[in-house]
Design an enzyme around this catalytic site. Structure first.
Site, PDB file in Angstrom:
ATOM      1  N   GLU A  97     -12.282 -10.418   7.768  1.00  0.00           N
ATOM      2  CA  GLU A  97     -11.581 -11.716   7.685  1.00  0.00           C
ATOM      3  C   GLU A  97     -11.870 -12.548   8.936  1.00  0.00           C
ATOM      4  OE1 GLU A  97      -7.703 -10.166   6.732  1.00  0.00           O
ATOM      5  OE2 GLU A  97      -8.464  -9.562   4.775  1.00  0.00           O
ATOM      6  N   GLY A 140      -8.454  -5.924  -0.097  1.00  0.00           N
ATOM      7  CA  GLY A 140      -7.448  -6.748  -0.766  1.00  0.00           C
ATOM      8  C   GLY A 140      -7.728  -7.000  -2.234  1.00  0.00           C
ATOM      9  N   GLU A 169     -15.468  -0.870   6.167  1.00  0.00           N
ATOM     10  CA  GLU A 169     -14.646  -1.636   5.234  1.00  0.00           C
ATOM     11  C   GLU A 169     -15.547  -2.522   4.374  1.00  0.00           C
ATOM     12  OE1 GLU A 169     -10.300  -1.974   6.651  1.00  0.00           O
ATOM     13  OE2 GLU A 169     -11.393  -3.748   7.256  1.00  0.00           O
ATOM     14  N   LYS A 186      -1.933  -7.648   9.089  1.00  0.00           N
ATOM     15  CA  LYS A 186      -2.480  -9.009   8.958  1.00  0.00           C
ATOM     16  C   LYS A 186      -1.396 -10.027   9.341  1.00  0.00           C
ATOM     17  CE  LYS A 186      -5.797  -7.191   5.737  1.00  0.00           C
ATOM     18  NZ  LYS A 186      -6.712  -7.380   4.630  1.00  0.00           N
ATOM     19  N   HIS A 234     -13.022  -7.478  12.165  1.00  0.00           N
ATOM     20  CA  HIS A 234     -12.550  -7.374  10.773  1.00  0.00           C
ATOM     21  C   HIS A 234     -13.260  -8.437   9.938  1.00  0.00           C
ATOM     22  CE1 HIS A 234      -9.968  -7.647   7.280  1.00  0.00           C
ATOM     23  NE2 HIS A 234      -9.544  -6.430   7.582  1.00  0.00           N
ATOM     24  N   SER A 252      -8.497  -1.403   0.073  1.00  0.00           N
ATOM     25  CA  SER A 252      -7.666  -0.985  -1.059  1.00  0.00           C
ATOM     26  C   SER A 252      -7.284   0.492  -1.027  1.00  0.00           C
ATOM     27  CB  SER A 252      -8.337  -1.356  -2.391  1.00  0.00           C
ATOM     28  OG  SER A 252      -8.498  -2.771  -2.465  1.00  0.00           O
ATOM     29  N   ASN A 275      -2.811  -2.249   9.150  1.00  0.00           N
ATOM     30  CA  ASN A 275      -3.190  -3.606   9.553  1.00  0.00           C
ATOM     31  C   ASN A 275      -2.290  -4.558   8.777  1.00  0.00           C
ATOM     32  OD1 ASN A 275      -4.380  -6.070  10.041  1.00  0.00           O
ATOM     33  ND2 ASN A 275      -6.293  -5.617   8.950  1.00  0.00           N
TER      34      ASN A 275
HETATM   35  P1  PGA Z   1      -6.473  -3.713   2.098  1.00  0.00           P
HETATM   36  O1  PGA Z   1      -7.005  -4.250   3.519  1.00  0.00           O
HETATM   37  O2  PGA Z   1      -5.975  -2.306   2.328  1.00  0.00           O
HETATM   38  O3  PGA Z   1      -5.360  -4.674   1.731  1.00  0.00           O
HETATM   39  O4  PGA Z   1      -7.622  -3.756   1.162  1.00  0.00           O
HETATM   40  C1  PGA Z   1      -7.738  -3.413   4.369  1.00  0.00           C
HETATM   41  C2  PGA Z   1      -8.098  -4.173   5.614  1.00  0.00           C
HETATM   42  O5  PGA Z   1      -8.322  -5.387   5.527  1.00  0.00           O
HETATM   43  O6  PGA Z   1      -8.169  -3.601   6.718  1.00  0.00           O
END
Ligand code: PGA
Length: 259
Positions: A97, A173, A167, A11, A95, A213, A9
């Site tokens: 976000e 993140g 998640e 982003k 997601h 992460s 992903n």
């Molecule tokens: P990350 O993000 O691996 O940077 O923690 C995972 C995600 O948002 O799908």
């Protein structure tokens, strides 16, 4: 039998030149992935370029969101048919976000999931609790609510064409991943729910990815848990070599599918 799936992903990262370079690096490093399926989800604008780089390779691609209508007066939105036309295999939906920063509701997400399925895309539905919800002992309640709402109205055969991702919001993140045991507990719970919402067979074949992460050095410990069928990778998917390592470490042991 479940072949693990590892999805990058990106982003809001990836101008065209970077996107081409990153996709080429992943393609060249994973010419014949064994025991793992891999896909990249760049920003919408980079999808055609990434599709061009990956066409003819085993690596798939997908988008990070879509609208629930096919076309119409929805300024700034992208319909699922537009993604299918670009050869997308997946679309990430719900997601955290999108839920938290852009106020997407469970109802919006359910409409998007249904729309993606209508266009032959595999909806990758994300569920996960915040740190506060976990502290209050609400993890199962939250993920169950998000799953039931996100799949509302789907037939069992539609559920069977879907992918789930657990998640935990506190792990996205932050560099703090869920421990393999914490993740496995929620994955097991989700698989039980899939059995109830669809069937035992679907629960056995549906892939449930872990995200939050995931890095080259923790990927194996997480994805080798019995109910964890791969990873949804954010930050670490922006480096070809690291992402390739994660994909290889997520492959099922012996290069064959998980049972
Ligand atoms: P990350 O993000 O691996 O940077 O923690 C995972 C995600 O948002 O799908």
């Amino acid at each position: 039998m479940r072949t693990p799936l590892v999805v990058g992903n990106w982003k809001m990262h990836g101008r065209l030149a970077e996107a081409r370079e990153l996709a080429s690096g992943v393609r060249d490093g994973l010419k014949r992935p064994r025991g793992v399926e891999v896909a990249l989800c760049p920003p919408f604008t980079a999808l055609p370029a990434v599709a061009e780089v990956l066409t003819g390779s085993p690596i798939g691609w997908g988008a990070q969101n879509c609208h629930w209508e096919d076309t119409g007066a929805f300024t700034g939105e992208i319909g699922p048919g537009m993604l299918a036309e670009l050869g997308c295999r997946f679309v990430i939906l719900g997601h955290s976000e999108r839920r938290h920063l852009f106020r997407e509701t469970d109802d919006d997400i359910a409409r998007k999931v249904a729309a993606a399925l209508r266009h032959g895309l595999q909806p990758l539905l994300c569920v996960g609790e915040t740190a506060e919800e976990r502290r209050q002992g609400l993890t199962f309640t939250v993920v169950e609510g998000q799953l039931r709402a996100g799949w509302a109205g789907l037939r069992a055969d539609e559920i069977a064409r879907s992918v789930l991702a657990y998640e935990p919001v506190w792990a996205i993140g932050t560099g703090v991943n869920a421990t393999p045991a914490q993740a496995a507990e929620v994955h097991g719970y989700l698989r039980g729910l899939v059995s109830e919402l669809a069937s035992k067979e679907t629960a056995q074949s549906l892939r449930i990815l872990y995200g939050g992460s995931v890095k080259p050095d923790n990927a194996a410990a997480l994805t080798q848990q019995p109910d964890i069928d791969g990873a949804l990778v954010g930050g670490a998917s922006l480096q070809a070599q690291g992402f390739i390592t994660i994909a290889k470490k997520s492959a099922s042991r012996g290069g064959s599918s998980k049972e």
